[in-house]
Write an enzyme that holds these catalytic residues in place. Structure first.
Site, PDB file in Angstrom:
ATOM      1  N   PRO A   3     -87.042  98.703  50.307  1.00  0.00           N
ATOM      2  CA  PRO A   3     -88.019  97.952  51.103  1.00  0.00           C
ATOM      3  C   PRO A   3     -88.181  98.589  52.474  1.00  0.00           C
ATOM      4  CG  PRO A   3     -85.913  96.785  51.009  1.00  0.00           C
ATOM      5  CD  PRO A   3     -85.787  97.963  50.110  1.00  0.00           C
ATOM      6  N   MET A   4     -89.426  98.745  52.897  1.00  0.00           N
ATOM      7  CA  MET A   4     -89.668  99.287  54.236  1.00  0.00           C
ATOM      8  C   MET A   4     -90.824  98.525  54.875  1.00  0.00           C
ATOM      9  SD  MET A   4     -89.204 103.389  53.886  1.00  0.00           S
ATOM     10  CE  MET A   4     -89.877 103.560  52.245  1.00  0.00           C
ATOM     11  N   ALA A   5     -90.490  97.729  55.902  1.00  0.00           N
ATOM     12  CA  ALA A   5     -91.517  96.972  56.621  1.00  0.00           C
ATOM     13  C   ALA A   5     -92.541  97.944  57.188  1.00  0.00           C
ATOM     14  CB  ALA A   5     -90.869  96.161  57.731  1.00  0.00           C
ATOM     15  N   GLN A  57     -88.387  90.484  49.396  1.00  0.00           N
ATOM     16  CA  GLN A  57     -87.268  90.390  50.335  1.00  0.00           C
ATOM     17  C   GLN A  57     -87.528  89.307  51.379  1.00  0.00           C
ATOM     18  OE1 GLN A  57     -86.134  93.331  53.504  1.00  0.00           O
ATOM     19  NE2 GLN A  57     -84.441  93.681  52.088  1.00  0.00           N
ATOM     20  N   CYS A  87     -81.367  94.633  58.445  1.00  0.00           N
ATOM     21  CA  CYS A  87     -82.321  95.020  59.491  1.00  0.00           C
ATOM     22  C   CYS A  87     -81.611  95.133  60.848  1.00  0.00           C
ATOM     23  CB  CYS A  87     -83.459  94.005  59.570  1.00  0.00           C
ATOM     24  SG  CYS A  87     -84.687  94.468  60.807  1.00  0.00           S
ATOM     25  N   LYS A 126     -79.211  92.963  50.438  1.00  0.00           N
ATOM     26  CA  LYS A 126     -79.228  94.260  51.128  1.00  0.00           C
ATOM     27  C   LYS A 126     -78.364  94.149  52.374  1.00  0.00           C
ATOM     28  CE  LYS A 126     -81.200  98.291  52.369  1.00  0.00           C
ATOM     29  NZ  LYS A 126     -82.596  98.394  52.747  1.00  0.00           N
TER      30      LYS A 126
HETATM   31  C1  LIG Z   1     -89.839 102.225  58.397  1.00  0.00           C
HETATM   32  C2  LIG Z   1     -88.685 101.566  57.728  1.00  0.00           C
HETATM   33  C3  LIG Z   1     -88.745 100.212  57.474  1.00  0.00           C
HETATM   34  C4  LIG Z   1     -87.691  99.562  56.836  1.00  0.00           C
HETATM   35  N1  LIG Z   1     -87.789  98.239  56.552  1.00  0.00           N
HETATM   36  C5  LIG Z   1     -86.808  97.641  55.832  1.00  0.00           C
HETATM   37  C6  LIG Z   1     -86.944  96.290  55.409  1.00  0.00           C
HETATM   38  O1  LIG Z   1     -87.935  95.602  55.677  1.00  0.00           O
HETATM   39  N2  LIG Z   1     -85.929  95.764  54.683  1.00  0.00           N
HETATM   40  C7  LIG Z   1     -84.794  96.481  54.361  1.00  0.00           C
HETATM   41  O2  LIG Z   1     -83.911  95.949  53.701  1.00  0.00           O
HETATM   42  N3  LIG Z   1     -84.658  97.752  54.740  1.00  0.00           N
HETATM   43  C8  LIG Z   1     -85.632  98.351  55.458  1.00  0.00           C
HETATM   44  N4  LIG Z   1     -85.500  99.667  55.798  1.00  0.00           N
HETATM   45  C9  LIG Z   1     -84.282 100.414  55.381  1.00  0.00           C
HETATM   46  C10 LIG Z   1     -84.518 101.155  54.068  1.00  0.00           C
HETATM   47  O3  LIG Z   1     -84.792 100.234  53.009  1.00  0.00           O
HETATM   48  C11 LIG Z   1     -83.305 102.018  53.669  1.00  0.00           C
HETATM   49  O4  LIG Z   1     -82.196 101.182  53.388  1.00  0.00           O
HETATM   50  C12 LIG Z   1     -82.896 102.963  54.766  1.00  0.00           C
HETATM   51  O5  LIG Z   1     -83.995 103.709  55.227  1.00  0.00           O
HETATM   52  C13 LIG Z   1     -81.759 103.887  54.283  1.00  0.00           C
HETATM   53  O6  LIG Z   1     -82.232 104.903  53.467  1.00  0.00           O
HETATM   54  P1  LIG Z   1     -81.853 106.431  53.807  1.00  0.00           P
HETATM   55  O7  LIG Z   1     -80.352 106.535  53.750  1.00  0.00           O
HETATM   56  O8  LIG Z   1     -82.547 107.204  52.744  1.00  0.00           O
HETATM   57  O9  LIG Z   1     -82.382 106.696  55.176  1.00  0.00           O
HETATM   58  C14 LIG Z   1     -86.527 100.317  56.455  1.00  0.00           C
HETATM   59  C15 LIG Z   1     -86.488 101.688  56.717  1.00  0.00           C
HETATM   60  C16 LIG Z   1     -87.525 102.311  57.353  1.00  0.00           C
HETATM   61  C17 LIG Z   1     -87.427 103.783  57.621  1.00  0.00           C
END
Ligand SMILES: Cc1cc2nc3c(=O)[nH]c(=O)nc-3n(C[C@H](O)[C@H](O)[C@H](O)COP(=O)(O)O)c2cc1C
Length: 184
Positions: A3-5, A57, A87, A126
């Site tokens: 998930p990515m906001a 989520q 978050c 998460k």
């Molecule tokens: C722009 C952005 C927005 C994100 N928004 C959320 C979110 O809304 N909820 C969540 O659980 N994680 C969010 N994350 C975290 C990602 O889901 C992920 O766990 C995190 O980037 C770790 O991955 P990596 O090890 O590949 O960097 C976000 C990450 C990014 C970069």
């Protein structure tokens, strides 16, 4: 697809699923019902035509509000409810939600029990590895989650104070992109 906001909106999820993603979690949606009718929330809670499984989520602090949010989202198409305890954003953590919850294990237990009891669909969680290097309590949270009936656990493999870089902010200047996430 994590998930990515601001990124994993419905068109993005549809694209990912069309290209083979087995699971694409929605952007985080707020558990406070006062905000459910904003254009942003309405967009985030729209799952019409989305291929299974629809995972939504939710984020919040109050067990009962999170339970209601879970029910509401299931009524609006969620087939999996994912709870955000990862978050790092200040405005989220200052409201004692997101990764701040990992600092209160008793509250984590109450939230997970309330949400699991509220819905008939799988509830997933998460988390981060912990708040900071001195407080890496992911294993303890994982045990609480297992006892509560959480069906899957995703670990963002950094502490909250590592934000998105993996590097502690006190030791390294933040690059522009991570500063953007930090101030959200
Ligand atoms: C722009 C952005 C927005 C994100 N928004 C959320 C979110 O809304 N909820 C969540 O659980 N994680 C969010 N994350 C975290 C990602 O889901 C992920 O766990 C995190 O980037 C770790 O991955 P990596 O090890 O590949 O960097 C976000 C990450 C990014 C970069």
């Amino acid at each position: 697809m994590a998930p990515m906001a601001g990124v994993t909106d419905k068109p993005f999820r549809l694209l990912c699923k069309r290209m083979g993603a087995g699971l694409a979690v929605s952007e985080m949606t707020i558990s406070d019902p006062r905000f459910w009718n904003t254009p942003k929330s309405l967009r985030r809670m729209d799952h019409v035509g989305e291929p299974d499984p629809v995972s939504v989520q939710i984020a919040g602090t109050e067990p009962q509000l999170l339970a209601e949010a879970a029910r509401y989202n299931v009524d609006h198409g969620a087939q999996i409810v994912d709870i955000n305890m990862g978050c790092p954003a200040k405005k989220v953590c200052n409201a004692w939600a997101g990764s701040a919850l990992m600092r209160d294990e008793a509250l984590v237990g109450r939230i997970l029990d309330a949400v699991v009891a509220a819905v008939d669909v799988p509830v997933t969680l998460k988390i981060r590895t912990g708040w900071d290097a001195a407080n890496r309590n992911a294993p303890a949270i994982a045990r609480i989650a297992e006892a509560a009936g959480i069906q899957a656990l995703t670990v963002h493999g950094r502490t909250r104070d590592q934000h998105y870089t993996g590097i502690r902010p006190s030791t390294t200047p933040s690059p522009g992109s991570s500063r953007k996430f930090r101030s959200r």
